[in-house]
Design a protein around this motif. Sequence first.
Motif, PDB file in Angstrom:
ATOM      1  N   ILE A  53     112.949  52.816   0.080  1.00  0.00           N
ATOM      2  CA  ILE A  53     111.479  52.716   0.105  1.00  0.00           C
ATOM      3  C   ILE A  53     111.059  51.440   0.838  1.00  0.00           C
ATOM      4  N   ARG A  54     111.761  50.322   0.562  1.00  0.00           N
ATOM      5  CA  ARG A  54     111.440  49.062   1.239  1.00  0.00           C
ATOM      6  C   ARG A  54     111.631  49.186   2.752  1.00  0.00           C
ATOM      7  N   GLY A  55     112.713  49.853   3.147  1.00  0.00           N
ATOM      8  CA  GLY A  55     112.977  50.054   4.569  1.00  0.00           C
ATOM      9  C   GLY A  55     111.890  50.885   5.224  1.00  0.00           C
ATOM     10  N   ILE A  56     111.432  51.942   4.522  1.00  0.00           N
ATOM     11  CA  ILE A  56     110.378  52.801   5.071  1.00  0.00           C
ATOM     12  C   ILE A  56     109.080  51.998   5.211  1.00  0.00           C
ATOM     13  N   ILE A  57     108.742  51.182   4.182  1.00  0.00           N
ATOM     14  CA  ILE A  57     107.500  50.381   4.225  1.00  0.00           C
ATOM     15  C   ILE A  57     107.573  49.381   5.381  1.00  0.00           C
ATOM     16  N   ARG A  58     108.757  48.728   5.540  1.00  0.00           N
ATOM     17  CA  ARG A  58     108.914  47.739   6.604  1.00  0.00           C
ATOM     18  C   ARG A  58     108.777  48.398   7.980  1.00  0.00           C
ATOM     19  N   LEU A  59     109.372  49.592   8.110  1.00  0.00           N
ATOM     20  CA  LEU A  59     109.301  50.327   9.378  1.00  0.00           C
ATOM     21  C   LEU A  59     107.858  50.738   9.671  1.00  0.00           C
ATOM     22  N   ALA A  60     107.138  51.202   8.630  1.00  0.00           N
ATOM     23  CA  ALA A  60     105.740  51.609   8.809  1.00  0.00           C
ATOM     24  C   ALA A  60     104.895  50.412   9.215  1.00  0.00           C
ATOM     25  N   MET A  61     105.126  49.229   8.581  1.00  0.00           N
ATOM     26  CA  MET A  61     104.375  48.015   8.913  1.00  0.00           C
ATOM     27  C   MET A  61     104.662  47.599  10.349  1.00  0.00           C
ATOM     28  N   TYR A  62     105.918  47.753  10.788  1.00  0.00           N
ATOM     29  CA  TYR A  62     106.286  47.375  12.151  1.00  0.00           C
ATOM     30  C   TYR A  62     105.627  48.312  13.155  1.00  0.00           C
ATOM     31  N   LEU A  63     105.618  49.621  12.826  1.00  0.00           N
ATOM     32  CA  LEU A  63     105.084  50.615  13.763  1.00  0.00           C
ATOM     33  C   LEU A  63     103.563  50.501  13.879  1.00  0.00           C
ATOM     34  N   PHE A  64     102.874  50.292  12.748  1.00  0.00           N
ATOM     35  CA  PHE A  64     101.402  50.244  12.755  1.00  0.00           C
ATOM     36  C   PHE A  64     100.873  48.825  12.927  1.00  0.00           C
ATOM     37  N   ASP A  65     101.752  47.825  13.064  1.00  0.00           N
ATOM     38  CA  ASP A  65     101.373  46.428  13.325  1.00  0.00           C
ATOM     39  C   ASP A  65     100.469  45.887  12.212  1.00  0.00           C
ATOM     40  N   ILE A  66     100.823  46.167  10.952  1.00  0.00           N
ATOM     41  CA  ILE A  66     100.057  45.651   9.808  1.00  0.00           C
ATOM     42  C   ILE A  66     100.600  44.282   9.401  1.00  0.00           C
ATOM     43  N   ASP A  67     101.759  43.899   9.930  1.00  0.00           N
ATOM     44  CA  ASP A  67     102.411  42.651   9.512  1.00  0.00           C
ATOM     45  C   ASP A  67     101.470  41.459   9.702  1.00  0.00           C
ATOM     46  N   GLY A  68     101.166  40.721   8.629  1.00  0.00           N
ATOM     47  CA  GLY A  68     100.231  39.606   8.679  1.00  0.00           C
ATOM     48  C   GLY A  68     100.735  38.440   9.508  1.00  0.00           C
ATOM     49  N   GLN A  69     102.051  38.236   9.573  1.00  0.00           N
ATOM     50  CA  GLN A  69     102.590  37.084  10.294  1.00  0.00           C
ATOM     51  C   GLN A  69     102.340  37.210  11.794  1.00  0.00           C
ATOM     52  N   ARG A  70     102.252  38.426  12.306  1.00  0.00           N
ATOM     53  CA  ARG A  70     101.995  38.594  13.727  1.00  0.00           C
ATOM     54  C   ARG A  70     100.505  38.693  14.016  1.00  0.00           C
ATOM     55  N   ALA A  71      99.711  39.169  13.039  1.00  0.00           N
ATOM     56  CA  ALA A  71      98.282  39.383  13.269  1.00  0.00           C
ATOM     57  C   ALA A  71      97.494  38.086  13.079  1.00  0.00           C
ATOM     58  N   ARG A  72      97.918  37.195  12.194  1.00  0.00           N
ATOM     59  CA  ARG A  72      97.132  36.001  11.868  1.00  0.00           C
ATOM     60  C   ARG A  72      96.985  35.020  13.032  1.00  0.00           C
ATOM     61  N   PRO A  73      98.046  34.715  13.816  1.00  0.00           N
ATOM     62  CA  PRO A  73      97.867  33.686  14.858  1.00  0.00           C
ATOM     63  C   PRO A  73      96.899  34.102  15.952  1.00  0.00           C
ATOM     64  N   MET A  74      96.463  35.360  16.004  1.00  0.00           N
ATOM     65  CA  MET A  74      95.599  35.829  17.078  1.00  0.00           C
ATOM     66  C   MET A  74      94.259  35.073  17.142  1.00  0.00           C
ATOM     67  N   PRO A  75      93.486  34.901  16.043  1.00  0.00           N
ATOM     68  CA  PRO A  75      92.171  34.251  16.171  1.00  0.00           C
ATOM     69  C   PRO A  75      92.254  32.741  16.343  1.00  0.00           C
ATOM     70  N   LEU A  76      93.408  32.114  16.116  1.00  0.00           N
ATOM     71  CA  LEU A  76      93.509  30.657  16.123  1.00  0.00           C
ATOM     72  C   LEU A  76      93.274  30.031  17.495  1.00  0.00           C
ATOM     73  N   PRO A  77      93.835  30.555  18.607  1.00  0.00           N
ATOM     74  CA  PRO A  77      93.644  29.856  19.885  1.00  0.00           C
ATOM     75  C   PRO A  77      92.182  29.704  20.275  1.00  0.00           C
ATOM     76  N   GLY A  78      91.319  30.668  19.924  1.00  0.00           N
ATOM     77  CA  GLY A  78      89.900  30.583  20.259  1.00  0.00           C
ATOM     78  C   GLY A  78      89.190  29.481  19.502  1.00  0.00           C
ATOM     79  N   GLN A  79      89.669  29.136  18.304  1.00  0.00           N
ATOM     80  CA  GLN A  79      89.013  28.114  17.501  1.00  0.00           C
ATOM     81  C   GLN A  79      89.449  26.704  17.893  1.00  0.00           C
ATOM     82  N   ASN A  80      90.502  26.569  18.683  1.00  0.00           N
ATOM     83  CA  ASN A  80      91.009  25.239  19.024  1.00  0.00           C
ATOM     84  C   ASN A  80      90.140  24.540  20.055  1.00  0.00           C
ATOM     85  N   SER A  81      89.363  25.287  20.835  1.00  0.00           N
ATOM     86  CA  SER A  81      88.571  24.650  21.877  1.00  0.00           C
ATOM     87  C   SER A  81      87.192  25.292  21.930  1.00  0.00           C
ATOM     88  N   ALA A  82      86.186  24.453  22.210  1.00  0.00           N
ATOM     89  CA  ALA A  82      84.818  24.933  22.378  1.00  0.00           C
ATOM     90  C   ALA A  82      84.235  24.255  23.603  1.00  0.00           C
TER      91      ALA A  82
END
Length: 96
Positions: free
Chosen positions: A28-57
């Motif tokens: 079950i853990r393997g299936i959940i991990r595979l589903a998270m990888y396929l649908f890109d739900i993983d928080g560690q990869r999604a979180r750094p996205m908004p940060l570069p825009g906030q570093n400079s104005a």
Amino acid sequence: MIESIFIFIAVIAITALIFGGWLVVTIIRGIIRLAMYLFDIDGQRARPMPLPGQNSATCPQANCRAPNPAGAAFCRRCGRQMPRAQRVTVRRAAMW
Ligand SMILES: [Zn+2]
């Protein structure tokens, strides 16, 4: 003698149950991990996205356009107030 055989069978049954449960959890853990990888739900990869825009104005003044840190309330070059609150609101609205 017969009692020891029953105990032996019971131990094997318990071991099989524990192993079976562990196997199911692992699958079950393997299936959940595979589903998270396929649908890109993983928080560690999604979180750094908004940060570069906030570093400079950039300064809103057309004749300045100086790069400032996102937390700055006033421009470093011309001293004008930075529209930080408006930018955050726009970004949140765009995300939703
Ligand atoms: Zn400026």
